[in-house]
Design a protein around this motif. Structure first.
Motif, PDB file in Angstrom:
ATOM      1  N   ASP A  56       0.824  -1.216   0.000  1.00  0.00           N
ATOM      2  CA  ASP A  56       0.000   0.000   0.000  1.00  0.00           C
ATOM      3  C   ASP A  56       0.859   1.269   0.000  1.00  0.00           C
ATOM      4  N   LYS A  57       2.172   1.064   0.039  1.00  0.00           N
ATOM      5  CA  LYS A  57       3.076   2.226   0.148  1.00  0.00           C
ATOM      6  C   LYS A  57       2.817   3.304  -0.907  1.00  0.00           C
ATOM      7  N   PRO A  58       2.722   2.922  -2.192  1.00  0.00           N
ATOM      8  CA  PRO A  58       2.462   3.981  -3.188  1.00  0.00           C
ATOM      9  C   PRO A  58       1.146   4.704  -2.927  1.00  0.00           C
ATOM     10  N   ARG A  59       0.121   3.953  -2.510  1.00  0.00           N
ATOM     11  CA  ARG A  59      -1.168   4.591  -2.219  1.00  0.00           C
ATOM     12  C   ARG A  59      -1.048   5.504  -1.005  1.00  0.00           C
ATOM     13  N   ARG A  96       1.594   7.051  -0.116  1.00  0.00           N
ATOM     14  CA  ARG A  96       2.337   8.239  -0.541  1.00  0.00           C
ATOM     15  C   ARG A  96       1.386   9.247  -1.209  1.00  0.00           C
ATOM     16  N   GLU A  97       0.483   8.695  -2.021  1.00  0.00           N
ATOM     17  CA  GLU A  97      -0.517   9.545  -2.682  1.00  0.00           C
ATOM     18  C   GLU A  97      -1.428  10.210  -1.649  1.00  0.00           C
ATOM     19  N   ALA A  98      -1.875   9.398  -0.691  1.00  0.00           N
ATOM     20  CA  ALA A  98      -2.766   9.922   0.354  1.00  0.00           C
ATOM     21  C   ALA A  98      -2.059  11.013   1.139  1.00  0.00           C
ATOM     22  N   ALA A 100       0.270  13.008   0.021  1.00  0.00           N
ATOM     23  CA  ALA A 100       0.324  14.219  -0.813  1.00  0.00           C
ATOM     24  C   ALA A 100      -1.015  14.962  -0.759  1.00  0.00           C
ATOM     25  N   THR A 101      -2.118  14.215  -0.853  1.00  0.00           N
ATOM     26  CA  THR A 101      -3.437  14.868  -0.768  1.00  0.00           C
ATOM     27  C   THR A 101      -3.631  15.469   0.610  1.00  0.00           C
ATOM     28  N   HIS A 146       8.631  16.241   5.811  1.00  0.00           N
ATOM     29  CA  HIS A 146       7.614  15.787   4.864  1.00  0.00           C
ATOM     30  C   HIS A 146       6.234  16.355   5.164  1.00  0.00           C
ATOM     31  N   TRP A 199       7.221   5.668   5.975  1.00  0.00           N
ATOM     32  CA  TRP A 199       6.052   6.119   5.203  1.00  0.00           C
ATOM     33  C   TRP A 199       4.823   6.152   6.087  1.00  0.00           C
TER      34      TRP A 199
END
Ligand code: ATP
Ligand code: MG
Length: 302
Positions: free
Chosen positions: A39-42, A44-46, A48-49, A87, A255
């Motif tokens: 789920d790491k990429p998701r 990361r997206e979350a 950012a949002t 971050h 993350w």
């Protein structure tokens, strides 16, 4: 936006501590809730949002100019304080944010009570203040290393066996005072395991670009690991309150650490129900007049 705030609340809540029932062993430094490393990429997206939302909330905080937010970060070395701060605050307008790091006290600091140097750095209304370490060192490192207390120049009759209990009382009262004055307080303990710290120290030694972060003294502090954990547990247990909660954030997976910290800050800001200040009728008239002048090039009528 509403869904994001709801999600943030869900992610932050399991790590929030608000009373004296806290036990460190109930918290796993490797916890990632239901998320796996896939789920790491998701995540990361979350993140950012989430950061974009945080920036929006901070803009309103600044415009409203009533509340101040104080985020305090405590952790063992290499737990990721710097990275989490970097971050999570990356999308924020630097004008609305103030970061202070508290290291060993100077001789001027030692000539005052221990809150003094932190008081000077409290965030103004409308700002987010970040303390990288804080007055909490006073019941952590100072408790683990008694010799530090001896250098604090306190009148000896004030240093009794109750000193830690008294410090907890004073900190609780101080934070209640701040809360009553519109300072929203969140305290983060980035919780890393002894094993993971060792791994990160070895990386700092092996990777040339990380060498600067390593100090032999940090590694020596590992001898006191258990004392630190006891001090953290007692500190959190005695200073976690509804108005100034602790977040015990799993720090084994960076993350996830960042997601939890961002979620907690979003949750706290969203709870303030921030709004841009309402513009008065006379101000609206002034805006309309200025618009006319700009559009027509004609001067103001007096
Ligand atoms: P950090 O360790 O926070 O990432 P750093 O490595 O750049 O930052 P250091 O020189 O290690 O900075 O300073 C932090 C040290 O200062 C920590 O060991 C901390 O325990 C110590 N310190 C902070 N506040 C106090 C205090 N009130 N009394 C004694 N020591 C303190
Ligand atoms: Mg250090």
């Amino acid at each position: 936006m509403k869904r994001l705030i709801k999600d943030a609340r869900k992610v932050a809540k399991p790590f929030r501590v608000t009373d004296d029932s806290f036990r460190l062993k109930d918290f796993d430094p490797g916890d990632t809730l239901q998320f796996t490393s896939e789920d790491k990429p998701r995540a990361r997206e979350a993140l950012a949002t989430g950061i974009a939302l945080l920036a929006e909330l901070q803009d309103m905080l600044y415009a409203q100019d009533g509340w101040a937010v104080l985020l305090m970060f405590q952790a063992m070395d290499a737990a990721g304080k710097d990275g989490a701060i970097k971050h999570v605050m990356s999308g924020i307008n630097p004008q609305g944010c103030q970061v202070y790091s508290f290291k060993s006290p100077t001789s001027e600091d030692l000539d005052h009570d221990y809150l003094w140097r932190c008081l000077k750095c409290l965030p103004e209304r409308g700002r987010i203040g970040i303390f990288n370490r804080s007055y909490y060192e006073e019941t952590l490192v100072v408790r683990v290393h008694r010799e530090i207390l001896e250098k604090q120049k306190l009148p000896p009759e004030l240093v009794t066996k109750d000193i830690w209990k008294e410090r907890f009382q004073d900190i609780r009262s101080f934070e209640r005072y701040l809360a009553r004055n519109g300072v929203v307080i969140l305290k983060f303990f980035l919780h890393v395991s002894n094993k993971e710290q060792k791994k990160r120290f070895l990386e700092r030694i092996e990777q040339p670009e990380k060498n600067w972060k390593f100090s032999a003294n940090d590694a020596r502090e590992r001898e006191y690991w258990d004392d630190y954990m006891e001090a953290y547990e007692d500190t959190i247990r005695n200073t976690a309150t509804q108005v100034a909660p602790w977040y015990v954030v799993p720090a084994e997976n960076k993350w996830f650490t960042r997601v939890v910290v961002a979620a907690a800050v979003i949750d706290a800001l969203a709870a303030l129900d921030l709004k841009y200040p309402k513009v008065s009728d006379s101000k609206l008239k002034e805006l309309a007049a200025a618009k006319r002048v700009l559009q027509t090039g004609k001067k103001h009528r007096r």
